[in-house]
Design a protein around this motif. Sequence first.
Motif, PDB file in Angstrom:
ATOM      1  N   LEU A   1      -6.671   9.545  -6.809  1.00 57.61           N
ATOM      2  CA  LEU A   1      -6.840   8.098  -6.896  1.00 57.61           C
ATOM      3  C   LEU A   1      -5.468   7.459  -7.102  1.00 57.61           C
ATOM      4  N   LYS A   2      -4.980   6.784  -6.079  1.00 57.36           N
ATOM      5  CA  LYS A   2      -3.653   6.178  -6.136  1.00 57.36           C
ATOM      6  C   LYS A   2      -3.770   4.672  -6.375  1.00 57.36           C
ATOM      7  N   PHE A   3      -2.967   4.180  -7.300  1.00 56.13           N
ATOM      8  CA  PHE A   3      -2.973   2.740  -7.605  1.00 56.13           C
ATOM      9  C   PHE A   3      -1.893   2.036  -6.795  1.00 56.13           C
ATOM     10  N   ASP A   4      -2.242   0.892  -6.233  1.00 52.00           N
ATOM     11  CA  ASP A   4      -1.256   0.054  -5.557  1.00 52.00           C
ATOM     12  C   ASP A   4      -1.684  -1.403  -5.702  1.00 52.00           C
ATOM     13  N   ILE A   5      -0.819  -2.313  -5.322  1.00 58.04           N
ATOM     14  CA  ILE A   5      -1.126  -3.741  -5.469  1.00 58.04           C
ATOM     15  C   ILE A   5      -1.402  -4.395  -4.113  1.00 58.04           C
ATOM     16  N   SER A   6      -1.837  -3.586  -3.147  1.00 57.30           N
ATOM     17  CA  SER A   6      -2.040  -4.111  -1.793  1.00 57.30           C
ATOM     18  C   SER A   6      -3.226  -5.068  -1.684  1.00 57.30           C
ATOM     19  N   ASP A   7      -4.074  -5.121  -2.716  1.00 50.07           N
ATOM     20  CA  ASP A   7      -5.205  -6.053  -2.675  1.00 50.07           C
ATOM     21  C   ASP A   7      -4.804  -7.474  -3.083  1.00 50.07           C
TER      22      ASP A   7
ATOM     23  N   GLY B   1      -9.967   8.058   3.771  1.00 52.73           N
ATOM     24  CA  GLY B   1      -9.320   7.322   2.685  1.00 52.73           C
ATOM     25  C   GLY B   1      -9.153   5.855   3.027  1.00 52.73           C
ATOM     26  N   GLU B   2      -8.744   5.588   4.265  1.00 55.20           N
ATOM     27  CA  GLU B   2      -8.563   4.207   4.698  1.00 55.20           C
ATOM     28  C   GLU B   2      -9.905   3.473   4.806  1.00 55.20           C
ATOM     29  N   LEU B   3     -10.927   4.182   5.278  1.00 56.68           N
ATOM     30  CA  LEU B   3     -12.263   3.583   5.363  1.00 56.68           C
ATOM     31  C   LEU B   3     -12.766   3.192   3.980  1.00 56.68           C
ATOM     32  N   SER B   4     -12.585   4.096   3.026  1.00 54.45           N
ATOM     33  CA  SER B   4     -13.012   3.818   1.656  1.00 54.45           C
ATOM     34  C   SER B   4     -12.229   2.644   1.074  1.00 54.45           C
ATOM     35  N   ASN B   5     -10.926   2.629   1.341  1.00 53.45           N
ATOM     36  CA  ASN B   5     -10.080   1.544   0.851  1.00 53.45           C
ATOM     37  C   ASN B   5     -10.537   0.208   1.420  1.00 53.45           C
ATOM     38  N   PHE B   6     -10.882   0.201   2.706  1.00 50.30           N
ATOM     39  CA  PHE B   6     -11.333  -1.033   3.352  1.00 50.30           C
ATOM     40  C   PHE B   6     -12.671  -1.506   2.786  1.00 50.30           C
TER      41      PHE B   6
ATOM     42  N   MET C   1       0.828  -1.211   0.000  1.00 49.10           N
ATOM     43  CA  MET C   1       0.000   0.000   0.000  1.00 49.10           C
ATOM     44  C   MET C   1       0.863   1.263   0.000  1.00 49.10           C
ATOM     45  N   ALA C   2       2.021   1.168   0.644  1.00 51.14           N
ATOM     46  CA  ALA C   2       2.928   2.317   0.725  1.00 51.14           C
ATOM     47  C   ALA C   2       3.599   2.617  -0.614  1.00 51.14           C
ATOM     48  N   LEU C   3       3.508   1.666  -1.549  1.00 51.58           N
ATOM     49  CA  LEU C   3       4.150   1.839  -2.859  1.00 51.58           C
ATOM     50  C   LEU C   3       3.161   2.363  -3.902  1.00 51.58           C
ATOM     51  N   GLU C   4       2.183   3.128  -3.452  1.00 47.44           N
ATOM     52  CA  GLU C   4       1.144   3.638  -4.341  1.00 47.44           C
ATOM     53  C   GLU C   4       1.695   4.686  -5.297  1.00 47.44           C
ATOM     54  N   PHE C   5       1.019   4.841  -6.426  1.00 50.33           N
ATOM     55  CA  PHE C   5       1.412   5.853  -7.405  1.00 50.33           C
ATOM     56  C   PHE C   5       0.191   6.269  -8.220  1.00 50.33           C
ATOM     57  N   THR C   6       0.285   7.434  -8.825  1.00 46.77           N
ATOM     58  CA  THR C   6      -0.824   7.929  -9.637  1.00 46.77           C
ATOM     59  C   THR C   6      -0.693   7.422 -11.062  1.00 46.77           C
ATOM     60  N   ILE C   7      -1.832   7.356 -11.761  1.00 49.40           N
ATOM     61  CA  ILE C   7      -1.866   6.989 -13.175  1.00 49.40           C
ATOM     62  C   ILE C   7      -2.431   8.191 -13.922  1.00 49.40           C
ATOM     63  N   PRO C   8      -1.716   8.726 -14.893  1.00 49.51           N
ATOM     64  CA  PRO C   8      -2.080   9.991 -15.544  1.00 49.51           C
ATOM     65  C   PRO C   8      -3.506  10.086 -16.088  1.00 49.51           C
TER      66      PRO C   8
END
Length: 203
Positions: A45-51, A89-94, A32-39
């Motif tokens: 809206l940050k993309f990550d592979i934490s799921d 943000g964390e609530l929405s992510n969860f 989750m800490a390795l999130e990044f934006t997509i143009p």
Amino acid sequence: MENQSLSRSRKNLKTATMVKVSLLGAISFVFMALEFTIPIFPAFLKFDISDIPSLIAGFALGPIAGVIVQFIKNIMNVAIMGTTTGGVGELSNFVIGSSFVATAALIYKHHKGIKSAIIACICGTLVMTILGVFSNYFVMLPLYSKFIPMDKIVQMGSVVNPAIKDTFTLVLYGIAPFNIFKGLSISFLTMLIYKKISILLKR
């Protein structure tokens, strides 16, 4: 004597499962800490592979395990990294992540196999996208706007897509496509590694 042995085995199994889920939760937090934006999507809206660890847990250990991984990830993120949105943000992510994982894992639990896994992931992505539309429009964005004005949030979307002019179009043309992209991407990456990792988790 036999009952004691059975009870001990069940206790050991529960402990082992808790350890696996906790480990996957910690890995998910790191991802989750390795999130990044997509143009092509709004900057917030940050993309990550934490799921991925959560989906793996859901497939290998059951839907509840997948949701717990989501919970651990977000709690660790608030506790260690802090939050700039009061936890919104964390609530929405969860909520969004759990809907994706729980749906996919529940379907896969009753119908194993690669074809079923693909269908499960597609269904999970659809549920996540639909829930994301309603939860963001009615709950998350209004809460989020207490920290960042809504017009600025909408502006982040209009920068990448001129069709975004208000909250509704932001959700429809920004957040929904992002969730579809994320769900399909996470599903594809999970499919690539699941078989090898599941062997370790099921031992």
